[in-house]
Design a protein around this motif. Structure first.
Motif, PDB file in Angstrom:
ATOM      1  N   SER A 150       0.823  -1.210   0.000  1.00 21.11           N
ATOM      2  CA  SER A 150       0.000   0.000   0.000  1.00 21.11           C
ATOM      3  C   SER A 150       0.858   1.260   0.000  1.00 21.11           C
ATOM      4  O   SER A 150       0.379   2.337  -0.324  1.00 21.11           O
ATOM      5  CB  SER A 150      -0.944  -0.008   1.204  1.00 21.11           C
ATOM      6  OG  SER A 150      -0.206   0.180   2.389  1.00 21.11           O
ATOM      7  N   GLU A 151       2.133   1.121   0.372  1.00 24.69           N
ATOM      8  CA  GLU A 151       3.007   2.289   0.408  1.00 24.69           C
ATOM      9  C   GLU A 151       3.842   2.451  -0.854  1.00 24.69           C
ATOM     10  O   GLU A 151       4.553   3.431  -1.020  1.00 24.69           O
ATOM     11  CB  GLU A 151       3.947   2.204   1.625  1.00 24.69           C
ATOM     12  CG  GLU A 151       3.208   2.425   2.945  1.00 24.69           C
ATOM     13  CD  GLU A 151       4.043   2.032   4.149  1.00 24.69           C
ATOM     14  OE1 GLU A 151       5.217   1.633   3.955  1.00 24.69           O
ATOM     15  OE2 GLU A 151       3.528   2.117   5.273  1.00 24.69           O
ATOM     16  N   MET A 152       3.768   1.460  -1.734  1.00 26.08           N
ATOM     17  CA  MET A 152       4.590   1.502  -2.938  1.00 26.08           C
ATOM     18  C   MET A 152       3.768   1.935  -4.149  1.00 26.08           C
ATOM     19  O   MET A 152       2.603   1.587  -4.274  1.00 26.08           O
ATOM     20  CB  MET A 152       5.202   0.124  -3.214  1.00 26.08           C
ATOM     21  CG  MET A 152       6.285  -0.232  -2.223  1.00 26.08           C
ATOM     22  SD  MET A 152       6.944  -1.865  -2.550  1.00 26.08           S
ATOM     23  CE  MET A 152       7.916  -1.526  -4.008  1.00 26.08           C
ATOM     24  N   ASP A 153       4.400   2.696  -5.024  1.00 26.96           N
ATOM     25  CA  ASP A 153       3.747   3.099  -6.253  1.00 26.96           C
ATOM     26  C   ASP A 153       3.961   2.059  -7.350  1.00 26.96           C
ATOM     27  O   ASP A 153       3.112   1.823  -8.189  1.00 26.96           O
ATOM     28  CB  ASP A 153       4.294   4.444  -6.727  1.00 26.96           C
ATOM     29  CG  ASP A 153       3.984   5.543  -5.718  1.00 26.96           C
ATOM     30  OD1 ASP A 153       2.923   5.460  -5.070  1.00 26.96           O
ATOM     31  OD2 ASP A 153       4.802   6.474  -5.587  1.00 26.96           O
ATOM     32  N   GLU A 154       5.174   1.472  -7.318  1.00 22.06           N
ATOM     33  CA  GLU A 154       5.513   0.493  -8.345  1.00 22.06           C
ATOM     34  C   GLU A 154       4.910  -0.864  -7.993  1.00 22.06           C
ATOM     35  O   GLU A 154       4.849  -1.223  -6.821  1.00 22.06           O
ATOM     36  CB  GLU A 154       7.036   0.311  -8.403  1.00 22.06           C
ATOM     37  CG  GLU A 154       7.794   1.585  -8.645  1.00 22.06           C
ATOM     38  CD  GLU A 154       7.848   1.921 -10.125  1.00 22.06           C
ATOM     39  OE1 GLU A 154       8.052   0.986 -10.913  1.00 22.06           O
ATOM     40  OE2 GLU A 154       7.687   3.096 -10.471  1.00 22.06           O
TER      41      GLU A 154
END
Ligand SMILES: [Zn+2]
Length: 94
Positions: free
Chosen positions: A71-75
Motif C-alpha cells: 500500500s506504500e509503494m507506487d511500483e
C-alpha cells in the motif's frame, strides 16, 4: 519427523485434519473464504497443534506486512519477490 507423525495421528482422529491439509487452507482461512465446516476443522486443529498455531501467527504477520508494504509503494512488486518473502517468513523450520 516428530511433526509429521503427530500430523498423521491427528488426521486419524474424527473431525481432525492433518498439518498438510491445514497448509492448503491457510490462505483461504486468513481471507475469510473458508466454508463454515472447513473453518471449524481448521480452528480445531489450530487449538490442538502448537506447530500450526505458530505457523499461522507467522503467516498472518507476513501477509499483513506485505499488504502494508504494497500500500506504500507506487511500483508494482514482482510476483517472485512476494513469493520469496512469503516462503522465507512462513518456512516451518525454526
Ligand atoms: Zn498442525
Amino acid at each position: 519427523m516428530k511433526r509429521r507423525i503427530r500430523g498423521v495421528i491427528m488426521g486419524r482422529l474424527p473431525g481432525m485434519i492433518t498439518c498438510r491439509a491445514l497448509d492448503e487452507f491457510i490462505v483461504d482461512y486468513l481471507e475469510g473464504a473458508l466454508a463454515e465446516n472447513d473453518r471449524v476443522l481448521f480452528e480445531r486443529h489450530i487449538r490442538f497443534c502448537p506447530d500450526c498455531r505458530r505457523y499461522l501467527a507467522r503467516y498472518r504477520v507476513a501477509l499483513e506486512a506485505g499488504e502494508r508494504i504494497l500500500s506504500e509503494m507506487d511500483e508494482p512488486v514482482p510476483q517472485e519477490l512476494v513469493e520469496a518473502v512469503l516462503a522465507a517468513v512462513t518456512s516451518r523450520e525454526p
